[in-house]
Design a protein around this motif. Sequence first.
Motif, short mmCIF file in Angstrom:
data_model
loop_
_atom_site.label_atom_id
_atom_site.label_comp_id
_atom_site.label_asym_id
_atom_site.label_seq_id
_atom_site.Cartn_x
_atom_site.Cartn_y
_atom_site.Cartn_z
N GLN A 183 31.05 51.79 41.02
CA GLN A 183 31.18 52.52 42.35
C GLN A 183 30.52 53.82 42.26
O GLN A 183 30.57 54.46 41.37
CB GLN A 183 32.65 52.44 43.00
CG GLN A 183 33.34 51.17 43.07
CD GLN A 183 32.61 50.11 43.94
OE1 GLN A 183 32.17 50.50 45.11
NE2 GLN A 183 32.57 48.80 43.58
N LEU A 202 41.58 53.84 45.73
CA LEU A 202 41.82 52.38 45.69
C LEU A 202 43.32 52.28 46.19
O LEU A 202 43.50 51.20 46.61
CB LEU A 202 41.36 51.91 44.24
CG LEU A 202 39.77 51.58 44.37
CD1 LEU A 202 39.60 51.18 42.78
CD2 LEU A 202 39.26 50.56 45.33
N ASN A 210 36.44 54.62 45.77
CA ASN A 210 35.49 53.45 46.15
C ASN A 210 34.95 53.64 47.68
O ASN A 210 35.58 54.27 48.45
CB ASN A 210 36.47 52.08 46.26
CG ASN A 210 35.56 50.84 46.89
OD1 ASN A 210 34.38 50.57 46.12
ND2 ASN A 210 36.05 50.28 47.91
#
Length: 228
Positions: A183, A202, A210
């Motif tokens: 990411q 996350l 993310n």
Amino acid sequence: MEEIYNNAEDDKSHYLRPSTDQTGSRSSKRRRPVADFLCLGLLSVFLVIGLIGLGVHYYTSVSSLTEERDQLKTNLNEMTEENNNLQSLSKKKTTCPDGWTKLCSSCYFLSTERGSWTTGREDCRTRGADLVVIDSIEEQTFLSTFTNMSTWIGLSDRDKEGTWKWVDGTLLTVKFWFWASNQPDNGNGVTEWGEEHCVHILGWGSSNWNDYSCEAYLLWICEKPAQF
């Protein structure tokens, strides 16, 4: 007899005639004191000029040193005052409003409802705060215990693709970089995910970041300075 008289006159005139060598010597002797006096006068003038120059240089040096001393004294007084103010502030206890959690000099609020990244930011602003800006490892570690669900933070590349910027205008640096593996990927080309320009923690066991669609419905974290 007349011849003897003439010879005597010649001898007398010889002794009475002034010598040119003696006259020149006397004239030279009379000129030497004048020349010596002029030399002494010039030396005196040069000496006076030199003393004046030294005096001016000394006065200039003293004035410059005095100004530097006064400036250093002013700087010292300002630093002392600033240090006293900092010590005074450090002794004061900072607090956070009810429902907020304090870490160092900041207060944090975890929303109880979900919404888009923009909705979360607007809610934070109504509380006198903004979406959280993570600028230390300690803060990242703290937030990993603050929420265990997907939660918006104040990072996005909405202004320019690939240029990640916090809500306070600072750019993301590698020093505080907590992306999850692979990411950000901007949806990795999957159409159903759409453009991913906003960042969230996350959650669900991971505090890494993310990138995600800014329209997704998630919780959010607000941050503002603690108050004295």
